[in-house]
Design a protein around this motif. Structure first.
Motif, PDB file in Angstrom:
ATOM      1  N   ASP A 138      38.046  54.084 -21.727  1.00  0.00           N
ATOM      2  CA  ASP A 138      36.794  53.372 -21.410  1.00  0.00           C
ATOM      3  C   ASP A 138      36.053  54.138 -20.319  1.00  0.00           C
ATOM      4  O   ASP A 138      36.513  54.192 -19.182  1.00  0.00           O
ATOM      5  N   GLU A 139      34.955  54.738 -20.673  1.00  0.00           N
ATOM      6  CA  GLU A 139      34.109  55.495 -19.728  1.00  0.00           C
ATOM      7  C   GLU A 139      34.953  56.396 -18.833  1.00  0.00           C
ATOM      8  O   GLU A 139      34.841  56.345 -17.601  1.00  0.00           O
ATOM      9  N   PRO A 140      35.792  57.262 -19.421  1.00  0.00           N
ATOM     10  CA  PRO A 140      36.740  57.991 -18.575  1.00  0.00           C
ATOM     11  C   PRO A 140      36.074  58.971 -17.628  1.00  0.00           C
ATOM     12  O   PRO A 140      36.608  59.267 -16.573  1.00  0.00           O
ATOM     13  N   THR A 141      34.924  59.494 -17.982  1.00  0.00           N
ATOM     14  CA  THR A 141      34.336  60.522 -17.125  1.00  0.00           C
ATOM     15  C   THR A 141      33.397  59.942 -16.070  1.00  0.00           C
ATOM     16  O   THR A 141      32.878  60.678 -15.251  1.00  0.00           O
ATOM     17  N   SER A 142      33.240  58.621 -16.075  1.00  0.00           N
ATOM     18  CA  SER A 142      32.290  58.049 -15.123  1.00  0.00           C
ATOM     19  C   SER A 142      32.757  58.235 -13.691  1.00  0.00           C
ATOM     20  O   SER A 142      31.962  58.148 -12.766  1.00  0.00           O
ATOM     21  N   VAL A 143      34.052  58.474 -13.481  1.00  0.00           N
ATOM     22  CA  VAL A 143      34.553  58.636 -12.121  1.00  0.00           C
ATOM     23  C   VAL A 143      35.012  60.072 -11.865  1.00  0.00           C
ATOM     24  O   VAL A 143      35.654  60.340 -10.864  1.00  0.00           O
TER      25      VAL A 143
END
Lengths: 521, 375
Positions: free
Chosen positions: A167-172
């Motif tokens: 789930d949205e792994p690259t957002s952080v």
């Protein structure tokens, strides 16, 4: 690429539906995931992505629809069942104990009683073989967010899943960390594992995903091969172009109108390592005007709202001016006293105290501005006065409720939002700043709120609306600016704005966006 | 079969009112088991513990003496806890109130007149508030955990008092006993009805404080601020309320009330400073605050109940030869059950069978409960 050796997909979803109250979060969603493919799940915030994966991972139970695993119908009643089937998930928000080591955190989720030592050895071996080096003996508290995500991924891989949901792994992640992650995903795909990849970063979806399913308002609006699409065409699918822009009565003489909210070179350092810095934002909102700020979530909108509202103060008092007075050094109360009103994104716990009555929540934002009306001698609250005012707002905004003066948490999202917006409108503020005015609000209430915002501006106030809902911004704004990575583009007059142009700015796909600006700064 | 806690959509008003009583009943049951294990008939023990200590008028006065500090302290703590600020150090603030208030009668015994007592009470409140300001300052400046700092300062206060009465403040004519001189007549908190019993003005202070804090919390903007900051700090920040100001307000108010309780105890029930001036009032008041549902009026009732556990503990010791530590056990069980029963306010208990019901009906029931959560 999508190897489908024995004719059945790894996972098939047929007509999956989930209803929350009046909101259909997922509406007859179909989804097929083949073995050895990276499948993207695309959609705006609130499109139903999270609800869908929560049903696949057993955290939510669908109202109707079927899930097939290796061609067999299954009921995924809990995350435990999902894990047994071979579905692993890496959440956007990690669930790790900072005071424990990586290995101890992994051991906690395995609950098979194997000794820490052997788990640590396995985790170390696995982490190196997938190019995600990790020291299992390090304390989570000492690790960067990227490293913490590795723990979550390793923890997921140790359970030997067939399908991994990210789930949205690259957002952080930093760009370098993201590149490492993509290499790992390629390796997993080569081993025949399937990945469901949730993201709104279109370029990375184009780069690593084999197929994509696009959700909008809870419905599947298309399947495609992202490599054949452009970022623009993907954005159009996500945003949808079937909604026509409302025909607006032109507002004459806006350029000459008095600027009521002026933001000049507003910058803010990131408050935490993972919040977005604000970079040199300038914007003017004039009397009679609605300016919309579009942008994908997490590009600095929350930080911007806090800075403008005065929940966070500015060094330079002139960087926020309300009605031609410097307000950068004023608290939220001081800014309210200058005539500004604010509606935050989060309803429960920010805009309203959940366990307090509506009349008390009225006091929350108006104890200072309406002190004379609501608070008597010696600081005694005039309960009659706040009751009367609360009932006036309830009537004006058509707030539907079950009791005369219920707790805020007892109202549906839409009705509470109508009350919160009405609470500020009741003051006739000269500047109104709203973050996500209709997020998760049903269509009727949303229309009511939008109408009220337009009417407020037409009565001579300046209205600034931050929203991720482009339909909404096109409906109510006189001009739309886009926030991306802490920067704000110049407002594009609504006559020139198209979904495609705004959508491209939202993805950061067009760096030279300033050239469209016609704002007189 | 298993038990499952299901979150209620609304706080249950019924269990909000019932939970202290359920907790009290469970304490009685557990206490009966305890007495039975000690080889005492529970009914006899309960009679001695709970009934006999309040069967005569002078005993009611003793109850008031014990209840007064508990109520005063607990009323102040209720403001802290409502604001989600965890002042565990009321015992230390109580002691410092006693020490500050004793400055006049111990160091200036020649100063006499009607002004002495009011000044002592005022100094007591200042002392308690000043001592409470330390954890408040540490929390606001250095983000320390106020639970730890306020608790540790209790031991500092206890040892400081011990040093004072053995050292600089010891009565030179006291035959070496670790205590100060007896306070002069002007420095003694008068008894209310000297003919009927020993109860002093402390209980009046406690009742007045309870009513004032009740008005503050339920009717005034400041009380609203406390409740907002405690229940949703982010909404409080949106309202323009400051967290640091709130930390100081809560600590200073509760410290002042604990200090007032301290000097009232010293100048009323004791009449001089001794190495130990409190049988743990500051800690027991935490139980009182929660048993009273953090409502100042409920705290008055809870204070009387907890005061009875002290008297009962003394009674069973003299009548049955059971250690008076049994009072602490009762207090502990009461807090344990009160906190446990509070779960019922926010959750209901559902019995879940492992056998699967017809899938359709399960889904519907789950959906409807989720619906309530979502709405």
């Amino acid at each position: 690429m999508s190897a489908d050796q024995d004719g059945t997909n790894l996972l098939e979803v047929r007509g999956l539906t989930k209803i929350f109250g009046t909101l259909t979060a997922c509406d007859h969603v179909d989804l097929n995931i083949a073995r050895g493919e990276i499948h993207a799940l695309l959609g705006e915030n609130g499109a139903g992505k999270s609800t869908l994966v929560k049903m696949l991972f057993g955290s939510l139970e669908p109202n109707s629809g079927q899930i097939f695993w290796n061609g067999e119908p299954v009921r995924i009643t809990s995350p435990g069942v999902a894990k047994k089937l071979g579905i692993g998930m890496v959440f956007q928000h990690f669930s790790l104990f900072e005071a424990l080591t990586a290995a101890e955190n992994i051991a906690l989720s395995l609950d098979d009683g194997s000794p820490i030592g052997s788990i640590a050895a396995k985790a170390r071996a696995l982490s190196y073989s997938y190019g995600l080096p990790l020291d299992p003996d390090s304390l989570v508290g000492d690790l960067s967010v990227g490293e913490r995500q590795r723990i979550e991924i390793i923890r997921c891989l140790l359970q030997a899943p067939q399908l991994i949901i990210l789930d949205e792994p690259t957002s952080v992640l930093t760009p370098q960390e993201a590149d490492k992650l993509f290499e790992t995903l390629d390796r997993l795909r080569a081993e025949g594992k399937s990945i469901l990849y949730i993201s709104h970063r279109l370029e990375e979806v184009k780069r690593i995903c084999d197929r994509a399913t696009v959700l909008r308002h809870g419905k599947v609006v298309g399947h495609c091969n992202p490599r054949d699409e452009t970022a623009a065409s993907l954005a159009r699918m996500m945003v949808g172009s079937e909604v026509q822009a409302v025909v607006r009565a032109p507002v004459a003489g806006l350029e000459a109108a008095q600027p009521l909210l002026e933001i000049r070179n507003l910058s803010r350092k990131p408050a935490t390592p993972f919040s977005i810095p604000l970079r040199n934002i300038s914007l003017t909102v004039r009397a009679g005007e609605v300016i919309g700020i579009a942008g994908v979530a997490g590009n600095g909108q929350g930080e911007f709202f806090e800075s403008v509202s005065g929940e966070v103060l500015q060094q330079d008092a002139a960087s926020v001016r309300i009605r031609s007075k410097d307000a950068g050094g004023l608290s939220i109360t001081g800014r309210r006293l200058l005539g500004a009103a604010f509606v935050p994104e989060e309803r429960l716990g920010h805009g309203a105290a959940p366990r307090m009555k509506l009349s008390e929540n009225l006091l929350l934002s108006r104890h200072a501005t309406d002190g004379k009306a609501f608070v008597g001698i010696g600081g005694i609250v005039g309960s009659g006065a706040i009751q009367t005012a609360a009932q006036r707002i309830i009537k004006a905004m058509d707030v539907r409720k079950s009791a005369p003066d219920p707790e805020a948490a007892a109202l549906s999202g839409g009705n509470l939002q109508k009350f919160i917006v009405g609470r500020e409108l009741d003051r006739s503020p000269s500047v109104m700043v709203v973050n996500q005015p209709t997020w998760g609000v049903d269509a009727g209430a949303a229309a009511r709120i939008r109408q009220a915002l337009i009417e407020l501006s037409r009565s001579g106030s300046a209205v600034l609306v931050i929203s991720q809902d482009l339909d909404e911004l096109f409906e109510i704004s006189d001009a739309i600016a886009v926030m991306h990575n802490g920067e704000l583009s110049k407002p594009m007059p609504i006559a020139e704005a198209t979904f495609e142009r705004i959508g491209l700015l939202m993805g950061g796909a067009e760096p030279g966006h300033a050239e469209h600006g016609l704002e007189i700064a | 079969m298993r038990l499952e806690l299901v979150k209620r959509p609304q706080r249950s008003m019924l269990f909000s009112a019932l939970s202290p009583f359920i907790a009290f009943a469970l304490t009685i049951i557990a206490g009966a088991v305890l007495f039975a294990l000690l080889g005492v008939n529970p009914l006899t023990a309960f009679n001695i513990y709970f009934i006999e200590p309040v069967s005569q008028v002078w005993q009611l006065h003793e109850l008031a003496i014990k209840a007064a500090p508990l109520i005063l302290i607990a009323v102040g703590l209720s403001v802290c806890y409502k604001a989600n600020i965890w002042n565990i150090g009321a015992e230390g603030q109580f002691i410092f109130g006693g020490i500050f208030g004793s400055i006049l009668p111990v160091m200036f015994p020649q100063f006499e007149g009607p002004l002495v007592l009011p000044l002592m009470l005022l100094l007591g409140m200042v002392g308690g508030a000043a001592y409470a300001a330390i954890p408040a300052l540490l929390k606001t400046r250095f983000n320390t955990n106020e639970i730890l700092t306020s608790l540790m300062l209790v031991y500092v206060a206890q040892l400081f008092l011990d040093w004072l009465v053995r050292g600089p403040w010891r009565d030179p004519q006291g035959h070496g006993f670790p205590q100060t001189i007896q306070f002069g007549d002007w420095a003694i908190l008068p008894e209310l009805m000297p003919d009927a019993g020993r109860a002093n003005w402390g209980i009046v202070f406690a009742l007045v404080a309870a009513v004032l804090v009740w008005i503050l919390m339920s009717r005034m903007l400041k009380g609203f601020e406390v409740r907002v900051m405690g229940s949703s700090p982010r909404a409080g920040r949106f309202a323009g309320f400051g967290l640091d100001r709130m930390v100081f307000f809560a600590f200073l108010l509760s410290g002042a009330l604990a200090g007032l309780a301290g000097i009232s105890e010293v100048s009323g029930a004791i009449g001089q400073l001794q190495p130990v001036i409190s049988p743990g009032y500051g800690f027991t008041a935490i139980i009182v605050a929660f048993l009273g549902r953090l409502n100042p009026l409920g705290i008055v009732a809870a204070g009387l109940v907890l005061a009875l556990t002290y008297l009962g503990g003394e009674a069973v010791q003299s009548a049955l030869g059971i250690s008076d530590k049994v009072a602490r056990v009762f207090q502990g069980m009461l807090l344990f059950f009160v906190l446990g029963c509070d779960t019922l306010i926010h959750y209901r208990i559902r019995l879940v069978g492992l056998a699967l019901a017809a899938p359709d009906s399960t889904v519907k029931r789950d959906a409807s409960s989720k619906l309530k959560e979502a709405s």
